[in-house]
Write a protein that holds these residues in place. Structure first.
Motif, PDB file in Angstrom:
ATOM      1  N   GLN A 246      36.307  26.131   2.980  1.00 46.46           N
ATOM      2  CA  GLN A 246      35.724  24.830   3.302  1.00 46.46           C
ATOM      3  C   GLN A 246      36.800  23.749   3.200  1.00 46.46           C
ATOM      4  O   GLN A 246      37.099  23.235   2.124  1.00 46.46           O
ATOM      5  N   LEU A 247      37.383  23.437   4.340  1.00 45.90           N
ATOM      6  CA  LEU A 247      38.473  22.468   4.412  1.00 45.90           C
ATOM      7  C   LEU A 247      37.951  21.147   4.949  1.00 45.90           C
ATOM      8  O   LEU A 247      37.001  21.108   5.730  1.00 45.90           O
ATOM      9  N   ASP A 248      38.586  20.055   4.554  1.00 38.71           N
ATOM     10  CA  ASP A 248      38.181  18.761   5.094  1.00 38.71           C
ATOM     11  C   ASP A 248      39.388  17.855   5.232  1.00 38.71           C
ATOM     12  O   ASP A 248      40.507  18.196   4.835  1.00 38.71           O
ATOM     13  N   LEU A 249      39.155  16.675   5.808  1.00 39.39           N
ATOM     14  CA  LEU A 249      40.219  15.698   6.020  1.00 39.39           C
ATOM     15  C   LEU A 249      40.608  15.078   4.688  1.00 39.39           C
ATOM     16  O   LEU A 249      39.778  14.508   3.984  1.00 39.39           O
ATOM     17  N   SER A 250      41.896  15.196   4.335  1.00 37.36           N
ATOM     18  CA  SER A 250      42.340  14.715   3.023  1.00 37.36           C
ATOM     19  C   SER A 250      42.438  13.206   2.956  1.00 37.36           C
ATOM     20  O   SER A 250      42.162  12.609   1.915  1.00 37.36           O
ATOM     21  N   SER A 251      42.831  12.564   4.058  1.00 28.92           N
ATOM     22  CA  SER A 251      43.041  11.121   4.029  1.00 28.92           C
ATOM     23  C   SER A 251      42.794  10.525   5.414  1.00 28.92           C
ATOM     24  O   SER A 251      43.169  11.140   6.428  1.00 28.92           O
ATOM     25  N   PRO A 252      42.204   9.342   5.484  1.00 30.02           N
ATOM     26  CA  PRO A 252      42.012   8.688   6.788  1.00 30.02           C
ATOM     27  C   PRO A 252      43.335   8.301   7.443  1.00 30.02           C
ATOM     28  O   PRO A 252      43.368   8.037   8.647  1.00 30.02           O
ATOM     29  N   PHE A 253      44.420   8.295   6.668  1.00 30.55           N
ATOM     30  CA  PHE A 253      45.723   7.966   7.243  1.00 30.55           C
ATOM     31  C   PHE A 253      46.239   9.081   8.167  1.00 30.55           C
ATOM     32  O   PHE A 253      47.245   8.912   8.852  1.00 30.55           O
ATOM     33  N   GLU A 254      45.549  10.200   8.173  1.00 31.53           N
ATOM     34  CA  GLU A 254      45.917  11.297   9.075  1.00 31.53           C
ATOM     35  C   GLU A 254      45.379  11.092  10.492  1.00 31.53           C
ATOM     36  O   GLU A 254      45.765  11.832  11.407  1.00 31.53           O
ATOM     37  N   ILE A 255      44.507  10.118  10.676  1.00 30.33           N
ATOM     38  CA  ILE A 255      43.862   9.945  11.980  1.00 30.33           C
ATOM     39  C   ILE A 255      44.871   9.720  13.106  1.00 30.33           C
ATOM     40  O   ILE A 255      44.760  10.338  14.180  1.00 30.33           O
ATOM     41  N   PRO A 256      45.890   8.865  12.933  1.00 28.68           N
ATOM     42  CA  PRO A 256      46.887   8.721  14.013  1.00 28.68           C
ATOM     43  C   PRO A 256      47.565  10.051  14.353  1.00 28.68           C
ATOM     44  O   PRO A 256      47.830  10.335  15.530  1.00 28.68           O
ATOM     45  N   TYR A 257      47.816  10.869  13.340  1.00 32.64           N
ATOM     46  CA  TYR A 257      48.455  12.158  13.593  1.00 32.64           C
ATOM     47  C   TYR A 257      47.494  13.093  14.331  1.00 32.64           C
ATOM     48  O   TYR A 257      47.913  13.864  15.203  1.00 32.64           O
ATOM     49  N   ILE A 258      46.190  13.033  14.008  1.00 31.06           N
ATOM     50  CA  ILE A 258      45.196  13.839  14.714  1.00 31.06           C
ATOM     51  C   ILE A 258      45.133  13.433  16.186  1.00 31.06           C
ATOM     52  O   ILE A 258      45.006  14.281  17.086  1.00 31.06           O
ATOM     53  N   ILE A 259      45.244  12.124  16.446  1.00 31.61           N
ATOM     54  CA  ILE A 259      45.275  11.657  17.843  1.00 31.61           C
ATOM     55  C   ILE A 259      46.486  12.228  18.562  1.00 31.61           C
ATOM     56  O   ILE A 259      46.394  12.697  19.711  1.00 31.61           O
ATOM     57  N   PHE A 260      47.629  12.227  17.877  1.00 32.33           N
ATOM     58  CA  PHE A 260      48.840  12.814  18.458  1.00 32.33           C
ATOM     59  C   PHE A 260      48.639  14.303  18.745  1.00 32.33           C
ATOM     60  O   PHE A 260      49.039  14.811  19.806  1.00 32.33           O
ATOM     61  N   CYS A 261      47.992  15.005  17.839  1.00 35.64           N
ATOM     62  CA  CYS A 261      47.717  16.437  18.040  1.00 35.64           C
ATOM     63  C   CYS A 261      46.841  16.646  19.276  1.00 35.64           C
ATOM     64  O   CYS A 261      47.069  17.569  20.065  1.00 35.64           O
ATOM     65  N   GLY A 262      45.841  15.781  19.437  1.00 37.89           N
ATOM     66  CA  GLY A 262      44.982  15.885  20.607  1.00 37.89           C
ATOM     67  C   GLY A 262      45.745  15.687  21.900  1.00 37.89           C
ATOM     68  O   GLY A 262      45.543  16.414  22.878  1.00 37.89           O
ATOM     69  N   LEU A 263      46.651  14.700  21.905  1.00 36.99           N
ATOM     70  CA  LEU A 263      47.466  14.457  23.098  1.00 36.99           C
ATOM     71  C   LEU A 263      48.362  15.651  23.413  1.00 36.99           C
ATOM     72  O   LEU A 263      48.467  16.085  24.569  1.00 36.99           O
ATOM     73  N   LEU A 264      48.990  16.202  22.381  1.00 39.11           N
ATOM     74  CA  LEU A 264      49.895  17.331  22.583  1.00 39.11           C
ATOM     75  C   LEU A 264      49.135  18.561  23.092  1.00 39.11           C
ATOM     76  O   LEU A 264      49.580  19.245  24.034  1.00 39.11           O
TER      77      LEU A 264
END
Length: 598
Positions: A246-264
């Motif tokens: 059961q994994l979850d998002l550790s910090s909301p500061f990861e959101i920009p990186y998640i957006i980058f992952c989506g683009l890639l």
């Protein structure tokens, strides 16, 4: 001797009313299915489609897993990595030779497999699929997986479930509009039974295959999917396909990186689709040589990177648990993408849903490792692997909701919903807007010169059959009738009169109102002609053609546009006898579309 058969004759006589009622019920059931709102009937059919599809999928999975466990090390059906390098190279080549020979013997139309083929049959053949198509996909899917090709079982499963549902609908002579729903039921049941994902199965069937959401479709499709899930769980248990903590998002500061992952990952999916389409440029080359080349290429890569062989869910699970290094993940992702795309483009009957999940998980896992390097507070590798899996599936298939439901059910991790939605939407939008990428299935159809129309008008006309709108007030008459017979005919208050020749063939369709007008034009009844020539009296007669009661309104409209007839006689063939059920005009179709169809 007559006495010997008298009990049998008596029994037959007693059964006649029962058989008559049964035939009446069957015809009524079929005609009710012709309407766009036949919910109880479709729900019942959805249940049976779920059962039939589950049996086919269990047999399909059983063939694959039994064969793999017999020759792979430790009896593990995923352990291609345990083979020697020589076997890893020769196994795909050997399988390609067998598949290539079979495909060479098949006609071009019978070589088509997978989800794209199901969509083609829906768009151009009213969803009719043959038993031969089912058999070809069954053994083609088994051979690709057990020979170590870069494949998955989910795409073939969709084909098998849809074909089983279509064959069932054809066997019972159901209207074509209901066969469309049955195919969606088979699709959902196949995904549900293969993945243990009933919700994703429903969404996939409606978002990817039917490309429409409707209440009349949801209910039978849900019933089929749930039935398949319960039935398959009796054999495989209730565990999800992937064992993820059961994994979850550790910090909301990861959101920009998640957006980058989506683009890639959106760019990765676009590369996958374009490479597949580029490989299809060799489609005019001999099919045996193409499949042989695909097998050689797969074997050459598998010699160094065995993880690309087969379905590869063991590698995906290792990625979720963080047991694979960055370099290996990158190498596996690139190799899997290239080998799968090239093999598909060359004509290997691979499934592509599983490979998209594999590619997404490995790319996401690699991005997760990088995230931990640059952000000490970043979530785990497995978390990003889950995001990558959903983003790649959603982008390649252009089905974001199906992808979100898939990763939710595959991992049973509700914490993935919000970041998953973000990654999937960004990936799908980036691929469609920047790279102009459509669903890989639609792209494959377009590469073959086919169009998968999903306009609201077409969907509305496909949802009902001619039985739903036909005018049943129809009488039949010879082309020349007595005055007394004409008056008796009009007492039945028909709207149309089918004018027939001596052999019983309909020559023209006469509006009953025109016959009434002709008779009323004589002020003195004594002057009425004793013999009336229905083909000569003043009237707006219409040329006619016959159409099966199974036909959809789309088929009827195409018949009007192509042949230019004024009306269509809806007929049913029962036991070699043709019975006219009613009349459909182009105005009837227009009225249905504008006032009832949407």
């Amino acid at each position: 001797m007559n006495n010997d058969f008298s009990p049998l004759s008596s029994l037959t006589a007693k059964l006649m009313p029962f058989r008559s009622k049964l035939d009446s019920y069957k015809h009524g059931f079929r005609e009710r299915l012709g309407a766009a709102d036949a919910l109880p009937q479709l729900a019942l059919l959805g249940f049976f489609v779920g059962l039939v599809t589950t049996l086919v999928i269990l047999l399909f999975r059983g063939f694959i897993e039994t064969a793999l466990s017999l020759y792979l090390p430790e009896g593990d059906p995923e352990n291609f990595e345990g083979l020697s390098q020589t076997l890893r190279a020769t196994l795909p080549l050997s399988g390609a030779i067998i598949i290539g020979l079979i495909w060479y013997k098949l006609g071009v139309v019978h070589r088509k497999t997978g989800v794209a083929y199901v969509m083609e049959r829906l768009a151009y053949h009213q969803g009719y699929m043959s038993l031969k198509s089912l058999v070809v996909q069954f053994f083609g899917g088994v051979l690709t997986v057990i020979s170590g090709q870069s494949s998955g079982r989910e795409g073939p499963a969709v084909h098998l479930g849809s074909a089983a549902a279509s064959i069932m609908g054809q066997y019972f002579k159901l209207p074509n509009n209901s066969i469309r729903i049955l195919i969606a039921c088979g699709t959902a049941a196949a995904i549900s039974a293969s993945f243990n994902t009933p919700i994703a199965g429903v969404i996939f069937a409606m978002e990817v295959v039917l490309m429409e959401y409707s209440l009349i479709g949801f209910t039978p499709i849900i019933i089929a999917s749930v039935t398949a899930a319960f039935a398959s769980q009796m054999f495989y248990g209730t565990e999800p396909a992937f064992l993820v903590p059961q994994l979850d998002l550790s910090s909301p500061f990861e959101i920009p990186y998640i957006i980058f992952c989506g683009l890639l990952i959106g760019a990765v999916s676009a590369s996958f689709v374009r490479l597949t389409l580029s490989s299809m440029r060799f489609s005019k080359v001999n099919i045996f040589l193409r499949i042989l080349a695909a097998g050689c290429f797969t074997g050459a890569v598998a010699y160094f990177i065995p993880e690309i062989m087969g379905i590869g869910y063991d590698t995906v699970n290792d990625t979720f648990t963080g047991n694979v290094t960055l370099g290996i993940l990158c190498g596996i992702a690139i190799a899997k993408l290239i080998v799968t795309a090239v093999s598909l483009g060359l004509g290997m009957p691979n499934g592509m849903i599983g490979p998209t999940l594999f590619i997404g998980a490995t790319v996401g896992g690699a991005l997760g490792i990088i995230a931990q390097w640059i952000m000490p507070f970043a979530s785990s590798t497995g978390f990003y692997a889950m995001l990558g899996m959903g983003a790649m599936m959603g982008s390649a298939l252009q089905a974001p909701l199906a992808a979100l439901m898939a990763i939710l059910e595959l991992t049973q991790n509700p914490n993935i919903i919000l970041p998953g939605m973000l990654a999937i939407v960004i990936s799908s939008m980036f691929a469609s807007t920047v790279f102009k990428q459509r669903s890989i299935f639609i792209s494959l159809l377009e590469a073959q010169g086919l169009d998968y129309s999903n306009s609201p008008a077409v969907q509305a006309l496909r949802s009902a059959s001619v039985v739903a709108i036909m005018d049943r007030k129809l009488s039949r008459a010879q082309k020349s009738i007595e005055l007394e017979d004409a008056q008796e005919l009009l007492r039945q208050k028909p709207n149309w009169i089918a004018v027939e020749n001596e052999s019983g063939q309909t020559m023209s369709l006469l509006p009953a109102a025109d016959l009434v007008h002709f008779l009323s034009s004589y002020e003195d009844n004594d002057k009425l002609p004793e013999q009336i020539a229905l083909l000569e009296i003043p009237a707006q007669r219409r040329d006619v053609a016959n159409i099966s009661y199974q036909a959809t309104l789309e088929e009827a409209l195409n018949s009007f546009n192509q042949q230019g007839h004024g009306a269509l006689l809806v007929e049913r063939n029962s036991g070699g006898l043709k019975r006219i059920l009613g009349v459909v005009t182009k105005n009837d179709i227009d009225h249905y579309y504008h006032f009832e169809g949407h």
